[in-house]
Design a protein around this motif. Structure first.
Motif, PDB file in Angstrom:
ATOM      1  N   HIS A 148       0.780  -1.132  -0.451  1.00 28.63           N
ATOM      2  CA  HIS A 148       0.234   0.136  -0.188  1.00 28.63           C
ATOM      3  C   HIS A 148       1.006   1.741   0.420  1.00 28.63           C
ATOM      4  O   HIS A 148       0.312   2.369   0.403  1.00 28.63           O
ATOM      5  CB  HIS A 148      -1.019  -0.022   1.232  1.00 28.63           C
ATOM      6  N   TYR A 149       2.528   0.492   0.012  1.00 29.61           N
ATOM      7  CA  TYR A 149       2.710   2.230   0.522  1.00 29.61           C
ATOM      8  C   TYR A 149       4.465   2.480  -0.465  1.00 29.61           C
ATOM      9  O   TYR A 149       4.918   1.476  -0.598  1.00 29.61           O
ATOM     10  CB  TYR A 149       3.434   2.885   2.076  1.00 29.61           C
ATOM     11  N   THR A 150       4.796   2.655  -0.552  1.00 28.47           N
ATOM     12  CA  THR A 150       6.518   3.091  -0.445  1.00 28.47           C
ATOM     13  C   THR A 150       7.437   4.460   0.329  1.00 28.47           C
ATOM     14  O   THR A 150       6.371   5.088   0.882  1.00 28.47           O
ATOM     15  CB  THR A 150       6.705   3.502  -2.138  1.00 28.47           C
ATOM     16  N   ASP A 151       8.145   5.071   0.690  1.00 28.43           N
ATOM     17  CA  ASP A 151       8.975   5.400   1.426  1.00 28.43           C
ATOM     18  C   ASP A 151      10.054   6.720   1.093  1.00 28.43           C
ATOM     19  O   ASP A 151      10.867   6.230   1.663  1.00 28.43           O
ATOM     20  CB  ASP A 151       9.299   4.418   2.729  1.00 28.43           C
ATOM     21  N   VAL A 152       9.340   6.760   0.045  1.00 30.30           N
ATOM     22  CA  VAL A 152      10.308   7.721  -0.585  1.00 30.30           C
ATOM     23  C   VAL A 152      10.563   9.425   0.587  1.00 30.30           C
ATOM     24  O   VAL A 152       9.573   9.775   0.378  1.00 30.30           O
ATOM     25  CB  VAL A 152      10.122   8.252  -1.892  1.00 30.30           C
ATOM     26  N   PRO A 153      11.754   9.270   0.181  1.00 32.54           N
ATOM     27  CA  PRO A 153      12.047  10.609   1.487  1.00 32.54           C
ATOM     28  C   PRO A 153      12.026  11.893   0.660  1.00 32.54           C
ATOM     29  O   PRO A 153      11.810  12.409  -0.667  1.00 32.54           O
ATOM     30  CB  PRO A 153      13.965  11.285   1.161  1.00 32.54           C
ATOM     31  N   PHE A 154      10.409  12.847   1.510  1.00 31.27           N
ATOM     32  CA  PHE A 154       9.392  13.938   1.111  1.00 31.27           C
ATOM     33  C   PHE A 154       9.940  14.965   0.278  1.00 31.27           C
ATOM     34  O   PHE A 154       9.671  15.682  -0.932  1.00 31.27           O
ATOM     35  CB  PHE A 154       8.542  14.346   1.525  1.00 31.27           C
ATOM     36  N   GLN A 155      11.671  15.213   0.545  1.00 27.53           N
ATOM     37  CA  GLN A 155      12.347  16.232  -0.045  1.00 27.53           C
ATOM     38  C   GLN A 155      12.470  15.807  -1.412  1.00 27.53           C
ATOM     39  O   GLN A 155      12.908  17.058  -2.222  1.00 27.53           O
ATOM     40  CB  GLN A 155      13.174  16.455   0.941  1.00 27.53           C
ATOM     41  N   LEU A 156      12.863  14.370  -2.126  1.00 30.59           N
ATOM     42  CA  LEU A 156      13.367  14.413  -3.605  1.00 30.59           C
ATOM     43  C   LEU A 156      12.163  14.295  -4.287  1.00 30.59           C
ATOM     44  O   LEU A 156      10.922  14.634  -3.237  1.00 30.59           O
ATOM     45  CB  LEU A 156      13.585  13.034  -3.716  1.00 30.59           C
ATOM     46  N   GLY A 157      12.495  14.742  -5.745  1.00 34.42           N
ATOM     47  CA  GLY A 157      11.715  14.669  -6.372  1.00 34.42           C
ATOM     48  C   GLY A 157      10.886  13.763  -7.493  1.00 34.42           C
ATOM     49  O   GLY A 157      10.164  13.956  -7.993  1.00 34.42           O
TER      50      GLY A 157
END
Length: 362
Positions: A96-105
């Protein structure tokens, strides 16, 4: 005010309408996405192909919650079909999710925060099944076409929830950081906030500012089949992830003057929203959706600040982990509900576009 204007401009602000009632069920967001898609697919080849995979009485709206219902008894007793799916997919909760650092593009395969069974990879696999292009390598979960449809109907909603893609990581100095590799997330120097579940809002504060900005309507009874079993007492804290899963959906419905997912769907379609067009093969669309959601996650984290950290122990597993107090601006419910409305609409339109791309008109 500059922050508010920025968030609203990027989200596409919508007019506040006198609310008729409040909603408080996590399933409503998924049902809204399914209802929007179902309305957009009326009379199409895709609608007929979908109907052939659904059971009598099922709709795209109703099955949009199926992949959450298999996690427990929130929707009622587990059916044999659900039990078989869970047995064959022991990591289904990770789809249901992934965890990419929110600061990335952008989302990149194998980068920090991503994993083999995350939402992008699972959606891609399910799409290939529906396209009839899957192989044992591309369909490691052995999804059947029906399972693939049920998974796509749900994950198309999840991937548009910004915290299901953009994640916060916290350094030992108590600040947001960007891990460059998976190995850096060691829970000693860099901590995983678990999609915002370990970031805790003061529940009384967020309820107060939400009701002040978006007056609540009359409560309604839970619809048949809605998730149940939530604690009856008012918690002292609300996970940031939970706020984005359910609270902002409640706000978006209230501001739209709608009570049900079907009403919200019609409200959205009547306004003829402008939704970006997907490009390329349908199996690549989850990457495009993830990148869009990642951009929204930056707005979701705008001007939120970390407070004191504490260590808690899970009652179920006994595991100890860190949580942080989280403070949001006093106007946060207004722009966050605008973002939620936008993302629900995108989810519905993108789901419909995907199913039409898989099953085009003759």
């Amino acid at each position: 005010m500059k922050r508010l204007a920025c968030m609203l401009a990027l989200a596409g602000a919508f007019a506040t309408v006198a609310p008729s009632t409040a909603l408080a069920w996590g399933a409503d967001g998924h049902r809204a996405v399914g209802a929007i898609a179902a309305k957009l697919l009326k009379g199409s080849v895709a609608e007929r192909r979908i109907a052939a995979l659904l059971l009598p009485g099922e709709t795209l709206e109703s099955v949009a919650v199926w992949a959450d219902c298999v996690k427990g008894n929130w929707c009622g007793p587990q059916t044999p079909e659900m039990a078989a799916y869970v047995a064959a997919n022991p990591k289904h909760s990770e789809y249901h999710y992934t965890d990419v650092p929110f600061q990335l593009g952008a989302y990149h395969d194998h980068a920090a925060g991503t994993f083999e069974d995350d939402i992008v990879q699972t959606l891609k696999s399910a799409i290939l099944v529906l396209q009839g292009k899957d192989t044992p390598q591309t369909n490691p979960h052995r999804f059947t076409p029906r399972q693939a449809l049920l998974v796509v109907a749900h994950l198309a909603g999840d991937i548009h929830q910004p915290l299901h893609v953009g994640a916060a990581f916290v350094g030992k100095d108590g600040r947001f950081v960007v891990p460059k590799t998976k190995a850096e997330i060691d829970e000693l120097n860099i901590f995983d906030s678990r999609g915002g579940n370990n970031l805790q809002l003061d529940d009384a504060f967020i309820t107060s500012i939400g009701n002040r900005a978006i007056p609540p309507g009359a409560p309604k009874e839970a619809p048949a089949g809605a998730m149940a079993g939530a604690p009856t007492g008012t918690p002292k804290t609300k996970p940031f992830h939970s706020y984005w899963d359910s609270t902002v959906v409640d706000y978006a419905f209230r501001r739209s003057g709608t009570r049900t997912p079907e009403q919200f769907a019609q409200y959205a379609i009547d306004r003829k929203p402008s939704v970006p067009v997907n490009t390329g093969d349908a199996a690549t669309w989850p990457y495009q959706w993830a990148n869009d959601s990642l951009a929204i996650s930056k707005l979701a984290h705008m001007d939120v600040t970390l407070g004191a950290a504490s260590t808690v122990k899970s009652k179920s597993s006994g595991e100890s982990y860190k949580v942080w107090a989280l403070v949001v601006p006093d106007d946060y419910p207004v722009p966050s509900s605008a973002l939620a409305r936008q993302q629900l609409v995108k989810g519905g339109y993108n789901l419909a576009a995907l199913l039409k791309e898989i099953w085009p008109e003759a």
